[in-house]
Design an enzyme around this catalytic site. Structure first.
Site, PDB file in Angstrom:
ATOM      1  N   LYS A 270      54.660 -19.082 -76.244  1.00 62.46           N
ATOM      2  CA  LYS A 270      54.679 -19.468 -74.839  1.00 62.46           C
ATOM      3  C   LYS A 270      56.103 -19.614 -74.316  1.00 62.46           C
ATOM      4  CE  LYS A 270      50.272 -19.542 -73.946  1.00 62.46           C
ATOM      5  NZ  LYS A 270      49.686 -18.610 -72.946  1.00 62.46           N
TER       6      LYS A 270
ATOM      7  N   TYR B 188      52.306 -21.130 -81.649  1.00 62.37           N
ATOM      8  CA  TYR B 188      51.840 -21.089 -80.261  1.00 62.37           C
ATOM      9  C   TYR B 188      52.967 -21.431 -79.294  1.00 62.37           C
ATOM     10  CZ  TYR B 188      49.632 -22.839 -75.981  1.00 62.37           C
ATOM     11  OH  TYR B 188      49.309 -23.086 -74.665  1.00 62.37           O
TER      12      TYR B 188
END
Length: 246
Positions: free
Chosen positions: A160, A156
């Protein structure tokens, strides 16, 4: 802000921050396509709320982990509205099991597909449909913690970080017709399923946030309107975290 005559596409628009963005845009007079993955009930509810504000709204399901399904989203908006003026890439996933030794290739691919590849695909298709003499706005929803490396949520965080860089790269590529900016969010809402949201947010703010209060959806929607109103701002990521990540 008066957005009458404008059309916005919000991914993940059926729940949480995405829902707040859809309703704020609708209140400003903007027609909206509400993308959703699995939150059909939420998407239909927000569609009805948006329509009650006097705008046209459609809810459209597409699995953003599937590149073929993702490619249908912009054409669906054009079919419904004839154009798209604003793209807000809000949808993302945040699996709890995403640590270095837990993350297998299948989970890695799913996180990267939804959190990074889908915003790229949608932004590319969005840019292609803006006419040569037109103007467009892309806003990416990011995470304020990303500049500070950590080992939690391994894949994740990488997606990002990629979205942070992609915001700047697309801003260069798409200028001057399209501005590309981002909002990096801190603690805006309680975690899904939290039994006592007020207590959670109060305790979190006291422990982690210099300003001693958490954000809320209005902080996000006000910032989106700020970005939509700017002509001389592109490639920027604005951090909304109350000072938590200084």
């Amino acid at each position: 802000m008066d957005l009458n005559g404008k059309v916005a596409l919000v991914t993940g628009g059926g729940i949480r921050v995405g829902r707040a963005l859809v309703l704020a845009l609708a209140k400003a007079g903007c027609d909206v396509l509400i993308h959703y993955g699995q939150s059909a009930d939420g998407a239909m509810e927000v569609k009805a709320e948006a329509e009650s504000l006097g705008v046209k709204a459609i809810a459209y399901s597409a699995n953003l982990s599937d590149p073929v399904a993702t490619e249908t989203v912009i054409p669906k908006a054009i079919e419904a509205f004839g154009k798209v003026d604003i793209l807000i890439n809000s949808a993302s996933i945040f699996p709890d099991e995403d640590r270095f030794y837990q993350t297998d290739v299948a989970l890695w691919d799913r996180i990267f597909a939804i959190n990074l590849r889908a915003p790229f695909q949608l932004s590319q298709a969005f840019a292609k449909q803006i006419p040569p003499d037109g103007q467009g706005k892309i806003i990416n929803i990011n995470d304020a913690r990303i500049p500070r490396p950590n080992t939690d949520h391994f894949a994740y965080r990488l997606t990002k970080r990629g979205l942070w860089d992609m915001t700047e790269m697309m801003a260069l590529e798409l200028a001057p017709r399209i501005t590309v900016n981002a909002l990096a969010l801190g603690q805006i809402l309680e975690p899904p399923g939290e039994p006592d949201p007020e207590a959670f947010l109060k305790a979190f703010a006291e422990e982690h946030i210099p300003l001693k209060f958490c954000g809320n959806p209005k902080v996000v929607t006000d910032s989106v309107f700020f970005l939509l109103g700017q002509e001389f701002l592109t490639g920027s990521t604005i951090t909304l975290d109350g000072g938590e990540n200084i």
